[in-house]
Motif scaffolding. Structure first.
Motif, short mmCIF file in Angstrom:
data_model
loop_
_atom_site.label_atom_id
_atom_site.label_comp_id
_atom_site.label_asym_id
_atom_site.label_seq_id
_atom_site.Cartn_x
_atom_site.Cartn_y
_atom_site.Cartn_z
N VAL A 1 -22.24 35.60 83.79
CA VAL A 1 -22.10 36.18 85.00
C VAL A 1 -20.82 36.87 85.07
CG1 VAL A 1 -23.24 34.40 86.35
CG2 VAL A 1 -20.69 34.27 85.78
N THR A 2 -20.50 37.90 85.93
CA THR A 2 -19.46 38.72 86.18
C THR A 2 -18.50 38.76 87.44
OG1 THR A 2 -20.41 40.05 84.80
CG2 THR A 2 -18.52 41.13 85.76
N PRO A 3 -17.01 38.15 87.45
CA PRO A 3 -16.36 38.11 88.58
C PRO A 3 -15.91 39.27 89.07
CG PRO A 3 -15.10 37.42 86.79
CD PRO A 3 -16.41 38.00 85.99
N TYR A 4 -15.45 39.56 90.37
CA TYR A 4 -14.88 40.54 90.85
C TYR A 4 -13.88 40.01 92.02
CZ TYR A 4 -18.66 43.38 88.77
OH TYR A 4 -19.55 43.99 88.11
N PHE A 5 -12.92 40.90 92.11
CA PHE A 5 -11.95 40.76 93.19
C PHE A 5 -12.10 42.18 94.12
CE2 PHE A 5 -8.52 37.82 91.48
CZ PHE A 5 -9.36 36.56 91.51
N THR A 6 -12.46 41.85 95.19
CA THR A 6 -12.88 43.21 95.98
C THR A 6 -11.94 43.22 97.21
OG1 THR A 6 -15.18 43.15 95.48
CG2 THR A 6 -14.67 44.47 97.25
N GLU A 7 -11.15 44.36 97.26
CA GLU A 7 -10.47 44.76 98.61
C GLU A 7 -11.41 45.73 99.29
OE1 GLU A 7 -6.84 46.14 96.74
OE2 GLU A 7 -5.89 44.18 96.50
N THR A 8 -12.10 45.26 100.53
CA THR A 8 -12.88 46.10 101.10
C THR A 8 -12.24 47.04 101.99
OG1 THR A 8 -12.84 44.63 102.97
CG2 THR A 8 -14.38 43.84 101.30
N GLY A 9 -10.84 46.91 102.49
CA GLY A 9 -10.49 47.79 103.11
C GLY A 9 -10.58 47.61 104.59
N GLU A 10 -11.50 46.59 104.70
CA GLU A 10 -11.86 46.28 106.22
C GLU A 10 -10.60 45.60 106.87
OE1 GLU A 10 -15.40 44.11 106.10
OE2 GLU A 10 -16.74 45.91 105.58
N LYS A 11 -10.75 45.31 108.16
CA LYS A 11 -9.57 44.96 109.01
C LYS A 11 -9.95 43.64 109.97
CE LYS A 11 -6.39 48.61 108.51
NZ LYS A 11 -5.44 49.70 109.37
N LEU A 12 -9.43 42.63 109.92
CA LEU A 12 -9.73 41.61 111.09
C LEU A 12 -8.69 41.62 111.91
CD1 LEU A 12 -11.87 39.33 111.23
CD2 LEU A 12 -10.29 37.72 110.41
N GLU A 13 -8.96 41.78 113.26
CA GLU A 13 -8.25 41.62 114.14
C GLU A 13 -8.35 40.70 115.32
OE1 GLU A 13 -7.96 46.81 114.14
OE2 GLU A 13 -8.49 45.75 115.96
N VAL A 14 -7.19 40.29 115.74
CA VAL A 14 -6.97 39.35 116.96
C VAL A 14 -6.36 39.99 118.03
CG1 VAL A 14 -6.59 36.97 117.69
CG2 VAL A 14 -6.92 37.33 115.06
N TRP A 15 -7.37 39.92 119.20
CA TRP A 15 -6.80 40.59 120.58
C TRP A 15 -6.71 39.56 121.69
CZ3 TRP A 15 -6.23 46.06 121.72
CH2 TRP A 15 -6.35 46.80 120.74
N ILE A 16 -5.35 39.35 122.22
CA ILE A 16 -5.55 38.11 123.14
C ILE A 16 -4.97 38.86 124.43
CG2 ILE A 16 -4.31 36.19 123.98
CD1 ILE A 16 -3.82 35.46 121.13
N ASP A 17 -5.63 38.62 125.64
CA ASP A 17 -5.40 39.38 126.97
C ASP A 17 -5.18 40.83 126.84
OD1 ASP A 17 -5.33 38.79 129.51
OD2 ASP A 17 -3.07 38.71 129.52
N PHE B 1 -4.82 38.91 96.45
CA PHE B 1 -4.99 38.93 94.90
C PHE B 1 -4.03 38.97 94.27
CE2 PHE B 1 -9.65 40.39 96.42
CZ PHE B 1 -9.95 39.08 96.73
N GLY B 2 -3.86 38.05 93.08
CA GLY B 2 -3.00 38.30 92.05
C GLY B 2 -3.71 38.61 90.51
N THR B 3 -3.04 37.86 89.61
CA THR B 3 -3.65 38.29 88.34
C THR B 3 -5.17 38.22 88.20
OG1 THR B 3 -1.75 37.30 87.54
CG2 THR B 3 -3.51 37.80 85.69
N PHE B 4 -5.86 39.17 87.65
CA PHE B 4 -7.13 39.17 87.27
C PHE B 4 -7.48 39.58 85.58
CE2 PHE B 4 -11.72 41.14 86.75
CZ PHE B 4 -12.19 40.23 87.46
N LYS B 5 -7.82 38.50 85.11
CA LYS B 5 -8.23 38.30 83.68
C LYS B 5 -9.48 37.62 83.43
CE LYS B 5 -3.35 38.78 82.02
NZ LYS B 5 -2.36 38.07 81.22
N ALA B 6 -10.66 38.14 83.42
CA ALA B 6 -11.89 37.81 83.43
C ALA B 6 -12.08 37.55 81.93
CB ALA B 6 -12.91 38.54 83.96
N GLN B 7 -12.26 36.33 81.30
CA GLN B 7 -12.60 36.00 79.94
C GLN B 7 -13.71 35.01 80.11
OE1 GLN B 7 -9.26 34.73 77.93
NE2 GLN B 7 -7.96 36.44 78.49
#
Length: 261
Positions: free
Chosen positions: A80-96, A188-194
């Motif tokens: 299997v192969t791991p990935y760290f994916t930075e989607t570029g999407e934003k999660l926003e919280v709006w109040i009133d 995300f920090g270090t990414f070393k897939a072994q």
């Protein structure tokens, strides 16, 4: 009538043809058996990866309210192969009607081997909602699905919003509603897939944000890039609109790394 010479040639040719056919059968059977064994190994690794993702989610929940705490989950990546994916999407919280917070959506993914497939897309924990109003709802979602291969993903692109009750401010002799909002900010920090590696998780700190809203049936809205916004009012949460509201918003900062063993 065949001569003895022709008969001898015929026997030799028959032997060669039979040997060739037997070799093809043996090689084909060997390939099929080898492929079946590899498929079993890949499926077993994919099943193990699902457990790893669930363990990673459990670890994150264990450290989320303990600043500077950390932990790790050991795993392996043979097929299997791991990935760290930075989607570029934003999660926003709006109040009133005001945007109070924005975090980036980052996703941990593991892709199965070429012989692995997922029959039915499903969620192992959590769901796809953006706004959670039950304290027992999971902020993390572990999902498996098929999309040019078999995938497992872990994301925290949702907000938990809970009405905890009312309290009296003795200085003002005023009753307040109390709402707690929790948002996960995953980086995300270090990414070393072994072949042998460990996911490490660290709580890098909590960022509390506090505010008051006057008596009203205000709305809390959560939205994410490319998704329909989800909303709830104070009354829907269980609060009383005739009283002002104290809101405690906590951003939990968590860093995930992958390090070789």
């Amino acid at each position: 009538m065949f001569t003895k010479a022709n008969l001898g040639v015929s026997i030799v040719l028959s032997t060669v043809i039979l040997t060739s056919v037997l070799c093809i059968v043996v090689f084909t059977a060997s390939y099929v058996a080898h492929d079946a064994v590899n498929a079993q190994i890949e499926n077993a690794q994919f099943d193990q990866a699902q457990n790893v993702m669930l363990a990673l989610d459990k670890l994150i929940k264990r450290v989320m309210y303990k600043p500077e705490s950390s932990g790790y989950v050991k795993t392996s990546f043979w097929t299997v192969t791991p990935y760290f994916t930075e989607t570029g999407e934003k999660l926003e919280v709006w109040i009133d009607g005001e945007k109070e917070l924005e975090v980036l959506v980052n996703v941990v993914k593991i892709k199965g081997g070429p012989r692995t497939s997922v029959a039915t897309d499903r969620e192992l924990i959590g769901n796809g909602k953006l706004l959670l109003t039950n304290i027992f709802d999971s902020l993390g979602r572990v999902r498996i699905y098929q999309s040019v291969g078999a995938w497992i993903t872990l994301d925290y692109s949702r907000v938990r919003c809970i009405y905890t009750g009312a309290f009296t401010n003795l200085n003002e002799n005023q009753i307040y509603n109390h709402i707690e909002i929790t948002v996960m900010n995953v980086t995300f920090g270090t990414f070393k897939a072994q072949e042998k590696a460990s996911f490490t998780v660290k709580n890098t700190g909590l960022m509390p944000i506090q505010g008051n809203i006057g008596a009203s049936n205000f709305t809390i809205q959560v939205q994410k890039s490319g998704a329909q916004p989800e909303t709830c009012t104070l009354a829907q949460l269980g609060g009383d609109p005739i009283n002002p509201t104290l809101i405690n918003l906590v951003v939990v900062n968590v860093k995930i790394s992958l390090e070789g063993d």
